[in-house]
Design a protein around this motif. Structure first.
Motif, PDB file in Angstrom:
ATOM      1  N   TYR C 197       0.842  -1.196   0.000  1.00  0.00           N
ATOM      2  CA  TYR C 197       0.000   0.000   0.000  1.00  0.00           C
ATOM      3  C   TYR C 197       0.880   1.250   0.000  1.00  0.00           C
ATOM      4  N   ALA C 198       1.902   1.232   0.872  1.00  0.00           N
ATOM      5  CA  ALA C 198       2.779   2.405   0.978  1.00  0.00           C
ATOM      6  C   ALA C 198       3.458   2.684  -0.355  1.00  0.00           C
ATOM      7  N   SER C 199       3.984   1.627  -1.010  1.00  0.00           N
ATOM      8  CA  SER C 199       4.710   1.896  -2.253  1.00  0.00           C
ATOM      9  C   SER C 199       3.745   2.352  -3.344  1.00  0.00           C
ATOM     10  N   ALA C 200       2.523   1.802  -3.333  1.00  0.00           N
ATOM     11  CA  ALA C 200       1.548   2.253  -4.322  1.00  0.00           C
ATOM     12  C   ALA C 200       1.209   3.724  -4.108  1.00  0.00           C
ATOM     13  N   MET C 201       1.098   4.130  -2.834  1.00  0.00           N
ATOM     14  CA  MET C 201       0.795   5.530  -2.515  1.00  0.00           C
ATOM     15  C   MET C 201       1.931   6.444  -2.966  1.00  0.00           C
ATOM     16  N   VAL C 202       3.179   5.997  -2.702  1.00  0.00           N
ATOM     17  CA  VAL C 202       4.342   6.805  -3.087  1.00  0.00           C
ATOM     18  C   VAL C 202       4.341   6.998  -4.598  1.00  0.00           C
ATOM     19  N   GLY C 203       4.112   5.882  -5.326  1.00  0.00           N
ATOM     20  CA  GLY C 203       4.082   5.957  -6.788  1.00  0.00           C
ATOM     21  C   GLY C 203       2.996   6.906  -7.263  1.00  0.00           C
ATOM     22  N   LEU C 204       1.835   6.804  -6.630  1.00  0.00           N
ATOM     23  CA  LEU C 204       0.692   7.637  -7.014  1.00  0.00           C
ATOM     24  C   LEU C 204       1.018   9.116  -6.841  1.00  0.00           C
ATOM     25  N   MET C 205       1.621   9.458  -5.690  1.00  0.00           N
ATOM     26  CA  MET C 205       1.920  10.859  -5.420  1.00  0.00           C
ATOM     27  C   MET C 205       2.928  11.405  -6.429  1.00  0.00           C
ATOM     28  N   HIS C 206       3.921  10.565  -6.775  1.00  0.00           N
ATOM     29  CA  HIS C 206       4.935  11.033  -7.727  1.00  0.00           C
ATOM     30  C   HIS C 206       4.350  11.168  -9.129  1.00  0.00           C
ATOM     31  N   ARG C 207       3.557  10.181  -9.542  1.00  0.00           N
ATOM     32  CA  ARG C 207       2.992  10.216 -10.897  1.00  0.00           C
ATOM     33  C   ARG C 207       2.049  11.389 -11.083  1.00  0.00           C
ATOM     34  N   GLU C 208       1.196  11.587 -10.082  1.00  0.00           N
ATOM     35  CA  GLU C 208       0.174  12.621 -10.221  1.00  0.00           C
ATOM     36  C   GLU C 208       0.705  13.993  -9.811  1.00  0.00           C
ATOM     37  N   GLN C 209       1.920  14.030  -9.232  1.00  0.00           N
ATOM     38  CA  GLN C 209       2.484  15.296  -8.746  1.00  0.00           C
ATOM     39  C   GLN C 209       1.438  16.071  -7.937  1.00  0.00           C
ATOM     40  N   VAL C 210       0.946  15.430  -6.897  1.00  0.00           N
ATOM     41  CA  VAL C 210      -0.170  16.001  -6.155  1.00  0.00           C
ATOM     42  C   VAL C 210       0.202  17.314  -5.480  1.00  0.00           C
ATOM     43  N   ALA C 211      -0.781  18.186  -5.362  1.00  0.00           N
ATOM     44  CA  ALA C 211      -0.538  19.491  -4.746  1.00  0.00           C
ATOM     45  C   ALA C 211      -0.759  19.424  -3.245  1.00  0.00           C
ATOM     46  N   SER C 212      -1.684  18.563  -2.822  1.00  0.00           N
ATOM     47  CA  SER C 212      -1.963  18.428  -1.396  1.00  0.00           C
ATOM     48  C   SER C 212      -2.132  16.957  -1.064  1.00  0.00           C
ATOM     49  N   ASN C 213      -1.713  16.606   0.148  1.00  0.00           N
ATOM     50  CA  ASN C 213      -1.844  15.212   0.563  1.00  0.00           C
ATOM     51  C   ASN C 213      -2.401  15.175   1.978  1.00  0.00           C
ATOM     52  N   PHE C 214      -3.488  14.428   2.137  1.00  0.00           N
ATOM     53  CA  PHE C 214      -4.080  14.281   3.462  1.00  0.00           C
ATOM     54  C   PHE C 214      -3.868  12.858   3.950  1.00  0.00           C
ATOM     55  N   MET C 215      -3.551  12.706   5.228  1.00  0.00           N
ATOM     56  CA  MET C 215      -3.412  11.360   5.789  1.00  0.00           C
ATOM     57  C   MET C 215      -4.169  11.324   7.115  1.00  0.00           C
ATOM     58  N   PHE C 216      -5.276  10.635   7.108  1.00  0.00           N
ATOM     59  CA  PHE C 216      -6.058  10.510   8.340  1.00  0.00           C
ATOM     60  C   PHE C 216      -6.388   9.045   8.566  1.00  0.00           C
ATOM     61  N   GLY C 217      -6.352   8.610   9.809  1.00  0.00           N
ATOM     62  CA  GLY C 217      -6.681   7.226  10.118  1.00  0.00           C
ATOM     63  C   GLY C 217      -5.592   6.589  10.958  1.00  0.00           C
ATOM     64  N   GLN C 218      -5.516   5.271  10.872  1.00  0.00           N
ATOM     65  CA  GLN C 218      -4.496   4.555  11.648  1.00  0.00           C
ATOM     66  C   GLN C 218      -3.256   4.389  10.800  1.00  0.00           C
ATOM     67  N   PHE C 219      -2.115   4.820  11.334  1.00  0.00           N
ATOM     68  CA  PHE C 219      -0.877   4.658  10.584  1.00  0.00           C
ATOM     69  C   PHE C 219       0.156   3.944  11.432  1.00  0.00           C
ATOM     70  N   PHE C 220       0.990   3.189  10.767  1.00  0.00           N
ATOM     71  CA  PHE C 220       2.068   2.511  11.477  1.00  0.00           C
ATOM     72  C   PHE C 220       3.376   2.871  10.779  1.00  0.00           C
ATOM     73  N   ALA C 221       4.236   1.889  10.547  1.00  0.00           N
ATOM     74  CA  ALA C 221       5.573   2.210  10.053  1.00  0.00           C
ATOM     75  C   ALA C 221       5.579   2.946   8.718  1.00  0.00           C
ATOM     76  N   GLU C 222       4.481   2.874   7.959  1.00  0.00           N
ATOM     77  CA  GLU C 222       4.503   3.499   6.632  1.00  0.00           C
ATOM     78  C   GLU C 222       4.281   5.006   6.691  1.00  0.00           C
ATOM     79  N   SER C 223       3.959   5.531   7.907  1.00  0.00           N
ATOM     80  CA  SER C 223       3.604   6.946   7.997  1.00  0.00           C
ATOM     81  C   SER C 223       4.678   7.854   7.401  1.00  0.00           C
ATOM     82  N   LEU C 224       5.928   7.601   7.777  1.00  0.00           N
ATOM     83  CA  LEU C 224       6.997   8.492   7.320  1.00  0.00           C
ATOM     84  C   LEU C 224       7.272   8.294   5.833  1.00  0.00           C
TER      85      LEU C 224
END
Lengths: 288, 285, 327
Positions: C197-224
């Protein structure tokens, strides 16, 4: 050269390339591991408490190890598991490993236990002295039935052998002072300990925890309240425990690597602040 | 529990499917008002079950919560299993989402569509070998060859078949790789974040330094010269770090824990009683 | 519709006259919340179970081991519930400014200005209280983004949650009168494994060059991993999690972080709905109650230790033990 302005020092420091920083970290962590440097370590109270608790356990009761780590956290959890199993074997305490955190945890646990048996050079027989009960899906009802009546929730070991055919599990029914299991040690990279606090703590059984360094601060209140009888914090916890029972292992070696990495981060933080201060001085000079 | 076999079993399955279809058809026709009232009623009844199961104190002998002779604890296990089954079906929805997105990528030749092909390849290979491996156990039929399901006891710790190769050799190591990236990211994040811009940041950094140094032998060596049993032993870096963890960190964790516990309790009650109005469906926030 | 960024106090619901055409009863019906009768049923059932139940309910031993913890939770629930029910009759509570939640508008506005998408991660939780709260915040972001015509990509790790999120986002578009703008691919199930999930999210953010990113919910080691990836693409980041172990990472890498029970105050803060504010007041009262019990315990133990009456000290300790060992 004329026209080409030299970059001020603070900007050079402030703009160190990310990749350069990462490469530095890689080398600095690797060197002590390759060179097998070991640094002296001082034992803090939480691992000492865990060792004291295990030393006081009755010989005739079973110890449960809830092995819930995966490949991701094995650098921290595996040395913890190995050193704890070594201690149990030295005390001739029989144990059962059970996993609720990750489906492939039983395999990793098995490898760690076998390594510990090898290091201790004692004939510690599967089925007679220890057992691997495999992975269970820890839903709330399962946790409850496990605490109520162990054989109700655990019917076979990880290879499908029925529990009543495994000598070490014979007669093991309950946790707690009047039960047959005296302690549960959770070695984990996820939040599995919460379930044990909720359901096992009331039985009065001793609870021990080996967790990743990130998770440790959250666990200190439970150490205070007596719900935890000891705590191993990441690789450092394993290294300290190795020191306590006098069994050098991977934890002690790897701590040197972590030591240098911390020092490296420290230097970087100082550099980052230096660039901030230099920039501030520069701006003040210009304003004058 | 009931165990049905043969014709009765098939009849029960057909009945369940027909009942579900009928229910869905009725629900589909119902007005929004009815749907909403039904949602609220079901949420309330579902919550009520767990509420009673928790609050009705259990029998000291069997440790089961009993209401008018009906064991709620045993029923909770059935409800728990039902939830798992529903979860299993929604997994198909998740797979559908993945296939849809990556299928579109490939069909429209979006940039990086070859990675979507990799998704399909991985998905297919993993599914085939996972099913093939246990096909006989689940559905009968001929046994899988040794390279698909290695049952040699000598290989118990690490079976030599394709599934194990894919899972232990690939997935596990990919996981570990992603996890280890953290070490690098924490360096760049710390480098950026620990710049002293205010008084609070200074305090934060000093505490962080003490903890970091107290964590490793090299740091402990700094205050090695202070005798560990003398009156000044509290000034050794590992003692300071323990002090921060037990006397400052633990109470703060506890306080946050109280707040979070109460927050979760309030949130749970708002959802149970459908007081979280308009948040998910219906009225705009 | 104005393009100006809304401030958090402006009602986000357009008045009926300006509302675009859409299924009308969707918006106005609202939720008929269960009134007193629900509470009465619950209390009656509990009382019935207690008075007509087995005799062991009424023994002292029983209360020592089983009932104390439940009673504490029950009393706290009642305190919160009373505050909610009172708030329904009217009146608003003061909620202090929470910068992280105010920043949500800013982050959506920035993405609109830059014409780039927003990513919203619902964390690693399943369909539980924590993640439902995250979904509530996500829907707030989605509704804002719909008004500005900005794309929000919502990602989950749990297929059940995916189904719920997909439906809720779809309905948000329908309610805003723009069902045709809803893109099914913008609510995504990425994987059910943490680091996949983390790597898919990283790829998504880079591909889409997102302007804003929200992270809400339960996070563990992938947070950083997520937060650094967002930082690398230069996104403005807002994070919120009740997982205390991950807060330091978010604080280090994000622009705004919502910590502790601010997380659960989010819907009350964003909606200013009296019922939700009432729930906050209830939480505060329950907290005061706990604080009072703690202070009482500390003073009792201190005084009794000083005066030196071992029996009474033991009595207080036993009483405290009730709470520690409560099932």
């Amino acid at each position: 050269m004329r026209g080409q302005r030299r970059l001020p020092l603070e900007q050079i420091i402030g703009r160190i390339d990310r990749r350069l920083v990462y490469a530095g970290l890689f080398l600095i962590t690797l060197a002590p591991l390759v060179g097998r440097w070991a640094l002296p370590l001082y034992v803090t109270p939480p691992p000492k408490m865990l060792a004291d608790t295990i030393n006081a356990l009755p010989q005739d009761k079973l110890v449960f190890i809830s092995s819930n780590w995966d490949a991701g956290t094995q650098a921290e959890n595996r040395p913890q598991m190995t050193v704890l199993v070594r201690h149990l074997i030295r005390r001739r305490l029989k144990f059962a490993s059970i996993s609720i955190g990750a489906p492939n945890a039983p395999q990793l646990a098995n490898a760690a236990i076998e390594q510990a048996i090898q290091l201790e050079k004692v004939p510690w027989v599967y089925g007679q002295d220890w057992v691997n009960l495999g992975y269970k899906l820890a839903t709330e009802p399962w946790l409850r039935s496990f605490v109520r009546q162990i054989p109700e929730a655990v019917k076979e070991d990880w290879k499908g052998t029925p529990v009543d055919q495994i000598p070490v599990m014979r007669g093991v029914q309950k946790f707690g002072p009047d039960g047959q299991a005296s302690m549960l040690i959770d070695i984990t990279g996820s939040a599995t300990i919460d379930g044990w606090y909720r359901y096992l703590s009331p039985t009065g059984v001793k609870l021990g925890l080996g967790c990743t360094a990130v998770m440790a601060p959250e666990q200190y209140p439970f150490l205070d309240s007596g719900q935890l009888s000891g705590l191993l914090t990441g690789m450092k916890g394993a290294a300290e425990y190795e020191q306590i029972i006098g069994a050098q292992g991977f934890g002690t070696t790897a701590m040197a690597g972590q030591s240098f990495a911390h020092l490296y981060i420290l230097i970087l933080i100082i550099l980052g602040n230096l660039s901030l201060v230099l920039g501030w001085l520069e701006r003040r000079r210009r304003r004058r | 529990m009931w165990t049905l076999t043969g014709f009765k079993f098939i009849l029960a399955i057909v009945g369940a499917v027909a009942g579900a279809v009928l229910l869905l058809a009725i629900l589909h026709q119902a007005s929004h008002q009815v749907k909403r009232t039904l949602t609220i009623a079901l949420t309330f009844i579902g919550g009520l079950f767990y509420f009673l199961e928790f609050f009705i104190p259990p029998d000291p002998k069997t440790e089961e919560a009993v209401l008018f002779g009906w064991s709620l604890t045993q029923a909770a296990e059935v409800v728990g299993n039902a939830t798992l089954v529903i979860g299993g079906f929604t997994f198909l929805l998740g797979v559908f989402s993945l296939v849809h997105i990556h299928g579109n990528n490939v069909r429209r030749r979006r940039p990086g569509w070859s990675y979507s092909l990799a998704f399909f390849a991985a998905f297919l290979v993993m599914t085939v070998f996972a099913f093939w491996k246990d096909w006989q156990t689940w559905f009968g039929g001929p046994a899988a060859p040794a390279w698909v399901n290695d049952q040699n006891l000598a290989h118990a710790a690490m079976p030599q078949d394709v599934y194990t190769l894919l899972f232990e050799g690939l997935v596990r190591n990919l996981d570990a790789t992603m996890f280890s990236i953290l070490a690098f990211y924490i360096v760049s994040a710390a480098y950026r974040a620990f710049r002293i811009r205010s008084g609070e940041a200074a305090v934060l950094m000093v505490v962080a330094l003490v903890l970091m140094m107290g964590q490793v032998p090299l740091g402990m060596a700094l205050t090695n010269w202070i005798p560990s049993d003398g009156p000044w032993s509290g000034l050794r870096i590992e003692s300071l770090s323990q002090y921060v963890l037990t006397a400052i960190n633990a109470p703060v964790q506890r306080a946050i824990g109280f707040g979070l516990g109460l927050g979760a309790l309030a949130m749970a009650m708002r959802i149970w009683l459908s007081l979280e109005r308009g948040t998910y469906f219906g009225q705009e926030v | 519709m104005s393009d100006r960024l809304p401030d958090s106090h402006r009602p986000l619901v357009p008045s009926d006259r300006t509302r675009p055409a859409g299924p009308p009863d969707y918006v106005r019906v609202g939720m008929p919340s269960p009134p007193w009768w629900a509470v009465v049923i619950v209390l009656l059932l509990l009382a019935g179970a207690f008075f007509f139940g087995p005799h062991y309910y009424r023994t002292a031993d029983y209360w020592k081991t089983f009932a104390t913890g439940r009673t504490v939770v029950f009393v706290l629930s009642l305190v919160i519930l009373v505050a909610i029910l009172r708030a329904r009759r009217g009146g608003r509570a003061f909620v202090r400014r929470i910068p992280g939640l105010t920043a949500i508008d800013e982050a959506v506005g920035r993405a609109t200005e830059m014409g780039r998408p927003i990513t919203f991660s619902l964390g690693l939780g399943g369909l539980d209280i924590i993640t439902l709260q995250a979904l509530a915040i996500a829907l707030h972001v989605v509704r804002l983004a719909i008004r500005f015509g900005t794309r929000v990509i919502l990602t989950t790790i749990d297929p059940t949650l995916y189904a719920v999120a997909d439906e809720a986002v779809h309905e948000a578009y329908t309610a805003a009168g723009r069902p045709e703008s809803f893109n099914r691919d913008d609510v995504r199930f990425l994987s059910d494994r943490q680091f996949a999930y983390a790597s898919a999210m990283v790829g998504l953010m880079h591909r889409e060059q997102v302007a804003s990113n929200f992270m809400f919910g339960q996070f563990f080691a992938e947070s950083l991993i997520l937060a650094e990836a967002g930082n690398q693409v230069g996104a403005i980041q807002v994070a919120g999690t009740p997982t205390t172990t991950q807060i330091p990472f978010f604080v280090a890498a994000c622009d705004y972080t919502i910590i502790g029970d601010e997380y659960y105050a989010a819907t009350a803060y964003l909606t200013r709905e009296p019922v939700l504010s009432g729930s906050l007041v209830g939480q505060d009262r329950a907290k005061m109650l706990l604080l009072a019990v703690i202070l009482l315990g500390i003073s009792l133990v201190t005084v009794l230790t000083l005066i030196g009456s071992p029996q009474s000290l033991q009595w207080v300790k036993d009483l405290a033990g009730l709470f520690t060992n409560a099932k």
